[in-house]
Design an enzyme around this catalytic site. Structure first.
Site, PDB file in Angstrom:
ATOM      1  N   LYS A  52       0.832  -1.207   0.000  1.00 52.51           N
ATOM      2  CA  LYS A  52       0.000   0.000   0.000  1.00 52.51           C
ATOM      3  C   LYS A  52       0.866   1.257   0.000  1.00 52.51           C
ATOM      4  O   LYS A  52       0.603   2.215  -0.724  1.00 52.51           O
ATOM      5  CB  LYS A  52      -0.942  -0.013   1.213  1.00 52.51           C
ATOM      6  CG  LYS A  52      -1.969  -1.142   1.125  1.00 52.51           C
ATOM      7  CD  LYS A  52      -2.808  -1.308   2.388  1.00 52.51           C
ATOM      8  CE  LYS A  52      -3.742  -2.514   2.213  1.00 52.51           C
ATOM      9  NZ  LYS A  52      -4.657  -2.707   3.351  1.00 52.51           N
ATOM     10  N   GLN A  96      -4.675  -1.804   9.789  1.00 46.86           N
ATOM     11  CA  GLN A  96      -4.604  -3.124   9.155  1.00 46.86           C
ATOM     12  C   GLN A  96      -5.117  -4.206  10.108  1.00 46.86           C
ATOM     13  O   GLN A  96      -4.722  -4.261  11.277  1.00 46.86           O
ATOM     14  CB  GLN A  96      -3.151  -3.415   8.719  1.00 46.86           C
ATOM     15  CG  GLN A  96      -2.967  -4.656   7.876  1.00 46.86           C
ATOM     16  CD  GLN A  96      -3.500  -4.512   6.446  1.00 46.86           C
ATOM     17  OE1 GLN A  96      -3.722  -3.418   5.937  1.00 46.86           O
ATOM     18  NE2 GLN A  96      -3.719  -5.639   5.786  1.00 46.86           N
ATOM     19  N   ASP A 119     -11.059   2.428   4.210  1.00 49.31           N
ATOM     20  CA  ASP A 119     -11.342   0.995   4.104  1.00 49.31           C
ATOM     21  C   ASP A 119     -12.839   0.747   3.879  1.00 49.31           C
ATOM     22  O   ASP A 119     -13.235  -0.353   3.474  1.00 49.31           O
ATOM     23  CB  ASP A 119     -10.954   0.283   5.412  1.00 49.31           C
ATOM     24  CG  ASP A 119      -9.595  -0.392   5.358  1.00 49.31           C
ATOM     25  OD1 ASP A 119      -9.166  -0.769   4.244  1.00 49.31           O
ATOM     26  OD2 ASP A 119      -8.991  -0.567   6.426  1.00 49.31           O
TER      27      ASP A 119
HETATM   28  N1  L34 Z   1      -7.881  -2.777   7.512  1.00 50.67           N
HETATM   29  N2  L34 Z   1      -7.191  -4.903   6.880  1.00 50.67           N
HETATM   30  C1  L34 Z   1      -7.637  -3.688   6.540  1.00 50.67           C
HETATM   31  N3  L34 Z   1      -7.868  -3.327   5.246  1.00 50.67           N
HETATM   32  C2  L34 Z   1      -7.633  -4.224   4.251  1.00 50.67           C
HETATM   33  O1  L34 Z   1      -7.902  -3.891   2.986  1.00 50.67           O
HETATM   34  C3  L34 Z   1      -7.126  -5.476   4.573  1.00 50.67           C
HETATM   35  N4  L34 Z   1      -6.790  -6.408   3.600  1.00 50.67           N
HETATM   36  C4  L34 Z   1      -7.003  -7.824   3.860  1.00 50.67           C
HETATM   37  C5  L34 Z   1      -6.359  -8.143   5.224  1.00 50.67           C
HETATM   38  N5  L34 Z   1      -6.555  -7.098   6.216  1.00 50.67           N
HETATM   39  C6  L34 Z   1      -6.936  -5.832   5.913  1.00 50.67           C
HETATM   40  C7  L34 Z   1      -5.742  -6.263   2.753  1.00 50.67           C
HETATM   41  O2  L34 Z   1      -5.138  -5.215   2.630  1.00 50.67           O
HETATM   42  C8  L34 Z   1      -6.275  -8.482   2.697  1.00 50.67           C
HETATM   43  N6  L34 Z   1      -5.470  -7.416   2.107  1.00 50.67           N
HETATM   44  C9  L34 Z   1      -4.517  -7.590   1.088  1.00 50.67           C
HETATM   45  C10 L34 Z   1      -3.883  -6.504   0.474  1.00 50.67           C
HETATM   46  C11 L34 Z   1      -2.922  -6.671  -0.496  1.00 50.67           C
HETATM   47  C12 L34 Z   1      -2.569  -7.938  -0.908  1.00 50.67           C
HETATM   48  C13 L34 Z   1      -3.192  -9.038  -0.333  1.00 50.67           C
HETATM   49  C14 L34 Z   1      -4.154  -8.864   0.658  1.00 50.67           C
HETATM   50  C15 L34 Z   1      -1.520  -8.097  -1.937  1.00 50.67           C
HETATM   51  O3  L34 Z   1      -0.831  -7.159  -2.260  1.00 50.67           O
HETATM   52  N7  L34 Z   1      -1.310  -9.325  -2.480  1.00 50.67           N
HETATM   53  C16 L34 Z   1      -0.306  -9.621  -3.455  1.00 50.67           C
HETATM   54  C17 L34 Z   1       0.787 -10.511  -2.875  1.00 50.67           C
HETATM   55  C18 L34 Z   1       1.289 -10.051  -1.554  1.00 50.67           C
HETATM   56  C19 L34 Z   1       2.483 -10.852  -1.061  1.00 50.67           C
HETATM   57  O4  L34 Z   1       3.440 -11.009  -1.819  1.00 50.67           O
HETATM   58  O5  L34 Z   1       2.439 -11.324   0.100  1.00 50.67           O
HETATM   59  C20 L34 Z   1      -0.963 -10.375  -4.608  1.00 50.67           C
HETATM   60  O6  L34 Z   1      -0.425 -10.332  -5.699  1.00 50.67           O
HETATM   61  O7  L34 Z   1      -2.002 -11.003  -4.365  1.00 50.67           O
END
Ligand code: L34
Length: 292
Positions: A52, A96, A119
């Site tokens: 983010k 988060q 959010d």
């Molecule tokens: N308050 N909590 C709050 N807001 C959110 O919007 C979230 N979420 C979920 C968990 N808790 C939260 C997220 O941000 C899930 N989530 C989230 C955000 C980004 C990614 C995955 C979950 C992401 O960038 N995924 C990448 C891979 C990340 C890695 O390498 O570990 C992808 O390509 O899927």
């Protein structure tokens, strides 16, 4: 089968956001500002928050990462939230999740000023979304809507099955897909752990949105030929062939499900990056609505 490339689409939309920030700065105004609060040392949460912050930098947003130890008291966290609510140079922020067990996520969510709740988790914003007057859509459902829209996937009149009923994905997704909106007008079935014959339901889906948090939960025998499959899961499983000894997979058995689909999202590189982009879109909206 067409792959829905969430990473590439994110880059495209983030480039559009960057251009909007350039316009803002050209008028002599300040950049939009997002803060993210990270409590404790959960490595997955740290990775998501890092993505983010990086995205903010790419788009020219100001960002602030606020790290606190897992031992922070609920009172201290609520004080921090109060400070952020009163910071006129901060447009939006997130705390988060998950939080340590001694902190009430409900209390924290209620303490966030709905105007800064990028959010979209505060009950006020959930309510606005539910009555079709959204202020901030929750980032993951928002990201999924943008994917469906930009890939030209028809939703009107389609049967959409949402697997999972969490407050941050399944429940809002089911509401949004059924609304009378450009991406919407679907007939929605929400299935969960008490659903009697889950496979019977998923097999009827033209669009399947899976957010249950179990690796390889959705298998090929549960999917209709030609379905659109959106995989919201993000699970770390052991893999001896990687350096970390782990690998990310979704809730969908991708290998065997993908050949049956018209469209499918991969993990990683699908919904995750779109979640980040949804958050940035909300932050720009907060800036436009409330910055003085
Ligand atoms: N308050 N909590 C709050 N807001 C959110 O919007 C979230 N979420 C979920 C968990 N808790 C939260 C997220 O941000 C899930 N989530 C989230 C955000 C980004 C990614 C995955 C979950 C992401 O960038 N995924 C990448 C891979 C990340 C890695 O390498 O570990 C992808 O390509 O899927």
């Amino acid at each position: 089968m067409q792959l829905i490339n969430g990473k590439a689409l994110s880059e495209t939309i983030q480039e559009e956001l960057r251009e909007q920030v350039v316009q803002i700065l050209a008028k002599g105004k300040r950049a939009p500002h997002l803060a993210a609060v990270l409590v404790g040392e959960n490595p997955a949460s740290a990775a998501y928050v890092r993505n983010k912050i990086k995205a903010c930098e790419r788009c020219g947003f100001k960002s602030t990462l606020i790290k606190r130890p897992a031992e922070i008291s609920e009172t201290e966290l609520l004080q921090l939230i109060d400070d952020m609510n009163n910071d006129n140079l901060l447009d939006g922020y997130i705390v988060q999740l998950p939080l340590p067990a001694h902190i009430s996520e409900e209390k924290v969510t209620l303490a966030i000023d709905p105007a800064k709740d990028v959010d979209g988790f505060h009950p006020y914003n959930v309510g606005l979304m539910t009555i079709g007057k959204p202020q901030y859509l929750p980032a993951t459902p928002f990201g999924i809507l943008m994917m469906l829209e930009r890939y030209g996937i028809e939703t009107s009149g389609k049967h959409c099955v949402v697997v999972g009923r969490s407050n941050i994905v399944g429940t809002p997704m089911s509401v949004l897909m059924s609304r009378n909106t450009k991406v919407g007008n679907a007939t929605v079935t929400l299935v969960h752990s008490r659903t009697r014959d889950l496979k019977e339901e998923t097999l009827r889906a033209d669009i399947l949105i899976v957010a249950i948090g179990k690796a390889n939960f959705l298998t090929a025998d549960m999917v209709k030929e030609g379905a659109v499959v959106i995989d919201v899961g993000i699970n770390s499983i052991p893999d001896a062939n990687t350096k970390s000894g782990q690998r990310l997979v979704g809730d969908v058995d991708f290998e065997l499900v993908a050949p049956k689909c018209s469209f499918i999202t991969p993990v990683p590189g699908g919904v995750g990056p779109m979640t980040v982009t949804g958050l940035l879109m909300n932050t720009l909206k907060a800036y436009e609505l409330y910055s003085k």
